[in-house]
Structures are given as C-alpha cells and as structure tokens.
Design an enzyme around this catalytic site. Structure first.
Site, PDB file in Angstrom:
ATOM      1  N   ARG A   1      10.021 -49.505 -24.249  1.00 22.70           N
ATOM      2  CA  ARG A   1      10.311 -50.318 -23.050  1.00 22.70           C
ATOM      3  C   ARG A   1      10.159 -49.498 -21.781  1.00 22.70           C
ATOM      4  O   ARG A   1       9.782 -50.021 -20.727  1.00 22.70           O
ATOM      5  CB  ARG A   1      11.683 -50.974 -23.136  1.00 22.70           C
ATOM      6  CG  ARG A   1      12.819 -49.983 -23.341  1.00 22.70           C
ATOM      7  CD  ARG A   1      14.129 -50.710 -23.525  1.00 22.70           C
ATOM      8  NE  ARG A   1      15.151 -49.839 -24.081  1.00 22.70           N
ATOM      9  CZ  ARG A   1      16.416 -49.830 -23.689  1.00 22.70           C
ATOM     10  NH1 ARG A   1      16.827 -50.638 -22.736  1.00 22.70           N
ATOM     11  NH2 ARG A   1      17.279 -49.036 -24.263  1.00 22.70           N
TER      12      ARG A   1
ATOM     13  N   SER B   1      17.500 -53.293 -18.694  1.00 18.98           N
ATOM     14  CA  SER B   1      17.080 -53.211 -20.095  1.00 18.98           C
ATOM     15  C   SER B   1      15.565 -53.196 -20.221  1.00 18.98           C
ATOM     16  O   SER B   1      15.017 -52.593 -21.124  1.00 18.98           O
ATOM     17  CB  SER B   1      17.619 -54.401 -20.889  1.00 18.98           C
ATOM     18  OG  SER B   1      19.020 -54.351 -20.953  1.00 18.98           O
TER      19      SER B   1
ATOM     20  N   GLU C   1      15.570 -68.632 -18.891  1.00 14.76           N
ATOM     21  CA  GLU C   1      14.250 -68.189 -19.348  1.00 14.76           C
ATOM     22  C   GLU C   1      13.202 -69.296 -19.275  1.00 14.76           C
ATOM     23  O   GLU C   1      12.030 -69.026 -18.971  1.00 14.76           O
ATOM     24  CB  GLU C   1      14.338 -67.647 -20.776  1.00 14.76           C
ATOM     25  CG  GLU C   1      15.176 -66.381 -20.924  1.00 14.76           C
ATOM     26  CD  GLU C   1      16.675 -66.641 -21.016  1.00 14.76           C
ATOM     27  OE1 GLU C   1      17.085 -67.827 -21.098  1.00 14.76           O
ATOM     28  OE2 GLU C   1      17.447 -65.668 -21.014  1.00 14.76           O
TER      29      GLU C   1
ATOM     30  N   PHE D   1      14.367 -64.105 -26.434  1.00  9.53           N
ATOM     31  CA  PHE D   1      14.414 -65.064 -25.317  1.00  9.53           C
ATOM     32  C   PHE D   1      13.040 -65.258 -24.681  1.00  9.53           C
ATOM     33  O   PHE D   1      12.855 -66.141 -23.850  1.00  9.53           O
ATOM     34  CB  PHE D   1      15.436 -64.596 -24.273  1.00  9.53           C
ATOM     35  CG  PHE D   1      16.743 -64.165 -24.874  1.00  9.53           C
ATOM     36  CD1 PHE D   1      17.323 -64.910 -25.891  1.00  9.53           C
ATOM     37  CD2 PHE D   1      17.395 -63.023 -24.441  1.00  9.53           C
ATOM     38  CE1 PHE D   1      18.519 -64.512 -26.478  1.00  9.53           C
ATOM     39  CE2 PHE D   1      18.589 -62.615 -25.016  1.00  9.53           C
ATOM     40  CZ  PHE D   1      19.159 -63.364 -26.035  1.00  9.53           C
TER      41      PHE D   1
ATOM     42  N   HIS E   1      13.106 -55.177 -27.028  1.00 17.43           N
ATOM     43  CA  HIS E   1      14.164 -55.334 -28.038  1.00 17.43           C
ATOM     44  C   HIS E   1      13.719 -56.216 -29.210  1.00 17.43           C
ATOM     45  O   HIS E   1      14.498 -56.994 -29.747  1.00 17.43           O
ATOM     46  CB  HIS E   1      15.429 -55.904 -27.398  1.00 17.43           C
ATOM     47  CG  HIS E   1      16.105 -54.961 -26.428  1.00 17.43           C
ATOM     48  ND1 HIS E   1      15.442 -54.395 -25.360  1.00 17.43           N
ATOM     49  CD2 HIS E   1      17.370 -54.498 -26.362  1.00 17.43           C
ATOM     50  CE1 HIS E   1      16.275 -53.625 -24.690  1.00 17.43           C
ATOM     51  NE2 HIS E   1      17.460 -53.650 -25.274  1.00 17.43           N
TER      52      HIS E   1
ATOM     53  N   ASP F   1      23.568 -55.152 -31.671  1.00 19.59           N
ATOM     54  CA  ASP F   1      23.811 -56.526 -31.218  1.00 19.59           C
ATOM     55  C   ASP F   1      23.661 -57.543 -32.352  1.00 19.59           C
ATOM     56  O   ASP F   1      24.175 -58.654 -32.271  1.00 19.59           O
ATOM     57  CB  ASP F   1      22.871 -56.904 -30.075  1.00 19.59           C
ATOM     58  CG  ASP F   1      23.387 -56.392 -28.733  1.00 19.59           C
ATOM     59  OD1 ASP F   1      24.544 -55.926 -28.681  1.00 19.59           O
ATOM     60  OD2 ASP F   1      22.627 -56.457 -27.748  1.00 19.59           O
TER      61      ASP F   1
ATOM     62  N   ARG G   1      13.508 -51.323 -28.215  1.00 16.26           N
ATOM     63  CA  ARG G   1      14.633 -50.705 -27.528  1.00 16.26           C
ATOM     64  C   ARG G   1      14.795 -49.212 -27.819  1.00 16.26           C
ATOM     65  O   ARG G   1      15.047 -48.433 -26.899  1.00 16.26           O
ATOM     66  CB  ARG G   1      15.910 -51.447 -27.908  1.00 16.26           C
ATOM     67  CG  ARG G   1      17.178 -50.749 -27.431  1.00 16.26           C
ATOM     68  CD  ARG G   1      18.424 -51.562 -27.753  1.00 16.26           C
ATOM     69  NE  ARG G   1      19.599 -50.834 -27.327  1.00 16.26           N
ATOM     70  CZ  ARG G   1      20.491 -50.288 -28.153  1.00 16.26           C
ATOM     71  NH1 ARG G   1      20.335 -50.388 -29.459  1.00 16.26           N
ATOM     72  NH2 ARG G   1      21.544 -49.655 -27.683  1.00 16.26           N
TER      73      ARG G   1
END
Lengths: 281, 317
Positions: free
Chosen positions: B13, B40, B61, B86, B112, B120, B170
């Site tokens: 990322r 992020s 989104e 998302f 991610h 998560d 990530r």
C-alpha cells in the site's frame, strides 16, 4: 422570449414518439416518460446551454444526466429532435443491434448519453463527479440531473445529497420527478417519501418547487429560478410535480403504465389525443 | 538458479501511496478520492500536495465510485482508495453500471486484500474480489507483489485508458523487484527458469513462490516461477510456453480458488494444452482474526504449501 407554442408542439410530438416507440416493441416505460415530456423539451430547447455536436467531456457546456434510465423513450425522442442523432433512429428502440438500448448507455456510442443508467440511485453521484470536474476545469457551466421520486428510496442518493451540500457543489441542479408513483403502486403505499422539501433543506440544499410540472411555462420559470440560485454555495434541488402518463387520458394518475406498452387500440386512442405536429419519425 | 534479494520489508500500500504522489506531480488530470481511509491507503502525501485534487467522500463508497465515474466526464483520471472489500463487493453494481458498462477511466485502488489484513478478521478480508472484478467486461485486474511493483503499476495504470482494479495489501512484505522497473499491463514476469514445474503466482504469493523454488531446488526440483501481476488480461503465452516445457503447473494466490487466478489459468490450459494443475488458494472459506503470518500458514498460502503443491503436480505428470 421562447415561443411557448413551439415548445408545446414539440412536446405533443414527443408524446407521439414515446407511444409509438413502446408500442412497436411491446415493452418500455411510457408512464414516467410522458410525465417528463415537458421537462425534457424545456431543458434541451431553452434551459441548457449546449454546444453543436457531441463530445463526451462536455467542456464549456451544460450537461445532463438521466438517473432514472427507464424513461429512455422521452430522453431518446428529445435527444433526436434536438439533433443528437437522426430522428429515424427512434425506429430501432429496443431492437437488436440498436444504439437505443432499453436503458440508456454509452456502450453503443449514442450521442447525447454520457453514462449508463437503469440500475437506480447512481445518477446523482455521477452528476456530482461531473460538477466537481467542471470546477477543476474552471468551467462555470451547470450539471443537470433527473431522478424519480421512488428512486430516492435507493440509499446512495442520500450519500450523494450529503456530499453535495457538505462540499458546496453549487453547479448542480438535481430535479426530482415527483409523480408519486412507482411500479408496485403509489410511493405513499410502497415506502412513504415524507416531506421531500424538508428533507433536502435539512441536508443543506436550496429547493425550488415546480407545482405544475406538466406546464411548459411553469417549468421555464422554475428552472430559470433554479439556475439563478446556482453558484451560491449550495446545490439546488427542483421538486417537479408531474402526472405520470400525462397527455394520454387513460394512462394518467396511475402506476399501471409505468412499464407497460399500449396495444393497437390504445395506441390509436393515445395518438388521437396528441395530433401530429412536427411529423412522425 | 536465479535468486532475489529482499531489500527490506515494505507494505504494498505504501508503494501505491508513493506512486500516487509521483502521479500527482506528473499528471494534473489525476484526482484521488478516498472513503475515510486516507492514512490506511497512504494517500496523505497526495492530499497534502494537491488538496484541490483530493476528494474526501466520507464513509460512502457507492457515492465515491459514482463521483469517480462522473469526474472522467471532463477529462479527469480518478483513483479511488479504500479497502478491497469496500472497493468491490460493497459497490459491485456501481462499478458494473457507472464504470465498467459506461467505459469510464476509473482506477479502483484496493488495499488490505486477502487474509493478510490480519486481526480485523473475515468481515474485512475479502477473498472474492479478483473473481468479482475479472468477470466485468473491459475491466483490467492487477494484483501486485511488492512495494516497487505496486508503485510502478500505479504509474502505469494512469497511462492506460479504461477501468482498472489494482489490488494490494496491508502487511510489510519482502521488496525484491527492481526499483526502476517498467510495469507492462498484461505481461507476465518470469522470475526463475525451471524444467520440472511451473509456479504461477500473484500478489503476496510471488515471494512465497520464490522461497518455495529455492527449497525445491535444494531437493533437486527445478521450478519456473512466473509473476502474473495482471490477472486480466492474462498473459496466456507466458503460461503456455512454460507448461510446454515443464508439463505441470501450480497457481498461487491470496484468494478463493473459485474465481481467482487459478481458474483463469485453468481455462487457458483446458482450451490449449490440458495440464496437471494444483491450486494454492483459500478453499472456499472465509478468513479469521490472526497475524498475517499465522493466517498464511493456517490457510495454506505459504512457501510450504507451494512446495507441497509442486510435488503433487509433478507426480500427476
């Protein structure tokens, strides 16, 4: 000054186009199309500043997005009769190999259309994007959009409504076709809309009401007012009160003709109520 | 056997963020949109350098995808940034109608992805996104393997006219591809030469494939490792040329075996040269909480799993 008679004549012709298009293929959406005929005529003939020809980017001209894509018959008729493509092409509506798909699309390269629509609730976001691009390009033209009232049940609209106010997208005039009908019945029965003016105002929009949304003069007055309110830090919402199926007596004031084509006899009745003005395609 | 050096673990990322920063300076039509995950997605620097071209849309989104589609009308090149989950599943219909079917030049940049999102858990660990995106006509699908390649891909997709799904992750992983690489969309990168088995990997699994090839080499098995960063359009020729030599193949990806790279490769082989194939992928399951390393092991996405699959593939020749 616009010639109201000319606009009304065009509207009558557009109604004939709509009826003939959906009748020929025994499918399509005449109700909402008829209800918005005056709006489309006023928008394309008087309200919007557009350039000759068509380019996708729409730089230095007003642009329009149809979010409730199922009323494609009225859109196609007015685009054709505004010179975007040959009027004869209305003959190909919903047929195989046509640019006039059931719902509008850019995919077949039909001039005048800048986004596909049909799956509801997406057009306001797209219009906001185009409006933001205009701001980045220092292009002070306006982005117009049209949405069904039932379509506001899609949640994405409210994301867009919140964004537009929060980010002062004031070069956007979003019109809601308030005909109070949707496929399964009246909006009040399916999912009540509540007070749309209060809702949009609460979100931070300026709201203009057009009570007679099937009266060309009233539309011109209301849309001019909306235009004058643009550029003041708030997006503008026009609540256009229309009658679904307007101009064809047996189609009016009911949701029954939302997505149903007339048979031969019904077509003849509808056409008799709307005498040819500019010539059928 | 050709070997590769990890120049230091870095997250993919951040490669995206670095690429976006460079694009911001290079191309004034590039705009960036984010749904409340600027940090992020490593979009902070672009935001700071070009506040007028950065659009914070909030946790919305669907609206973000629609706005991005609209911005192309007027000549902008929008890069949207949020988590892979998302970026795809949540907004599939918006991407389908307003972006793909409408042929809009939107770059959907997704971080991610996969189980390596870690703690998560499964709500955020999408393992179906490659499948969702590759099924859309006209959509280019890219899954990069390290920092340098993600940066290069970010720069390259701005030059490509059409919708792109760029998938990255990530965790900090080995950075081993050249810093000055040119990223060619749709062109596989052969990393090692081998005769016994072809290993085609994408994303985080490319480094694992190299580790596997090293271990296999020590056992006298020669593996040809190919980095397929572009899943669509797939480099059919690179795959067919390699299996013509090796006679068997392993596909490796951080994704469900249903709908992923493996199925795309299987389609090419079934049509042109039916070949024994083993799949290193998740087995039609959701993920769970854990560290990225633990999850890679538990879900069979590591070097050991690739070695095992290679031996199984060779046995089927």
């Amino acid at each position: 000054m616009p010639n109201i008679q000319q606009l009304e004549d065009l509207t009558t012709q557009v109604r004939r186009d709509i009826l003939r298009m959906v009748h020929k293929v025994n499918s399509g959406h005449p109700g909402g199309s008829l209800g918005c005929a005056e709006f489309f005529v006023a928008l394309y003939k008087e309200i919007m500043e557009t350039k000759e020809g068509f380019d996708m980017d729409g730089i230095s001209e007003d642009v329009f997005f149809l979010s409730n894509g199922h009323i494609s018959p009225v859109y196609y008729s007015v685009l054709a009769r505004s010179g975007y493509f040959p009027v004869d092409e209305l003959n190909t509506f919903r047929l195989i190999d046509s640019r006039l798909q059931g719902h509008p699309t850019t995919h077949e390269g039909l001039p005048g259309v800048r986004i596909a629509s049909g799956s509801l609730g997406q057009g306001m976001s797209v219009a906001i994007g185009a409006a933001e691009a205009k701001k980045l390009n220092n292009d002070d033209h306006i982005v117009y959009s049209l949405h069904g009232d039932g379509e506001l049940q899609e949640g994405q609209n409210w994301e867009a409504v919140m964004y537009a106010a929060g980010n002062k997208v004031d070069n956007l005039i979003a019109t809601i076709d308030v005909n109070g009908q949707q496929i399964d019945g009246s909006t009040d029965n399916v999912l009540p809309m509540g007070n749309l003016r209060a809702k949009f105002e609460a979100f931070g929009w300026t709201v203009v009401d057009i009570e007679e949304g099937n009266n060309v003069e009233a539309i011109l007055k209301g849309m001019s007012e909306a235009k004058s309110l643009a550029g003041n830090g708030k997006p503008v919402c026009v609540l256009l009160k229309t009658v679904m199926g307007n101009g064809v007596d047996f189609m009016m004031h009911t949701h029954a003709w939302h997505g149903k084509a007339p048979n031969d006899k019904q077509l003849a009745t509808g056409l008799a109520q709307n005498a040819e003005t500019l010539g059928d395609y | 056997m050709k070997t590769y050096t990890n120049t230091g673990n870095k997250d993919t990322r951040s490669g995206f963020g670095a690429g976006l920063t460079e694009l911001g300076k290079k191309n004034e039509n590039v705009v960036a949109l984010c749904a409340d995950l600027t940090g992020s997605l490593k979009m902070d620097e672009f935001k700071e350098n070009h506040p007028e071209r950065f659009f914070q849309v909030g946790i919305a989104e669907a609206n973000m995808i629609g706005i991005a589609a609209g911005m192309t009308i007027g000549g902008k090149i929008p890069f949207t940034g949020t988590f892979a989950n998302f970026s795809t599943g949540r907004v599939y219909d918006q991407i389908r109608q307003s972006v793909a079917y409408s042929g809009k030049n939107v770059k959907i940049c997704a971080s991610h992805a996969g189980v390596t999102l870690g703690e998560d858990g499964a709500t955020h660990q999408i393992l179906e996104d490659i499948g969702l995106m590759k099924m859309l006509p006209g959509m280019t699908v890219i899954n990069t393997c390290d920092f340098n390649q993600t940066k290069a891909a970010t720069l390259a997709i701005a030059e490509h006219d059409g919708p792109v799904y760029l998938r990255f992750g990530r965790p900090k992983v080995a950075n081993f591809t050249p810093e000055d690489q040119t990223f060619e969309i749709g062109k596989a990168v052969q990393l090692t030469e081998g005769d016994d088995v072809t290993i085609v990997a994408t994303g985080h699994l490319v480094w694992e494939a190299l580790e596997a090839a090293k271990a296999l080499h020590e056992e006298g098995i020669s593996a040809e490792v190919i980095n397929i960063h572009t899943i669509k359009p797939l480099d059919d020729k690179a795959i067919l040329d390699s299996v013509a030599k090796t006679g068997c193949i392993v596909t490796a990806e951080e994704h469900n075996y249903l709908g992923g790279l493996g199925e795309s490769v299987a389609r090419v082989l079934a049509k042109h040269n039916p070949t024994p194939q083993e799949f290193v992928a998740t087995n039609d399951t959701f993920g769970e909480s854990g560290t990225p390393a633990q999850l890679m092991v538990k879900y069979g996405l590591d070097s050991a799993a690739i070695q095992k699959a290679a031996k199984a593939a060779i046995k089927r020749k």
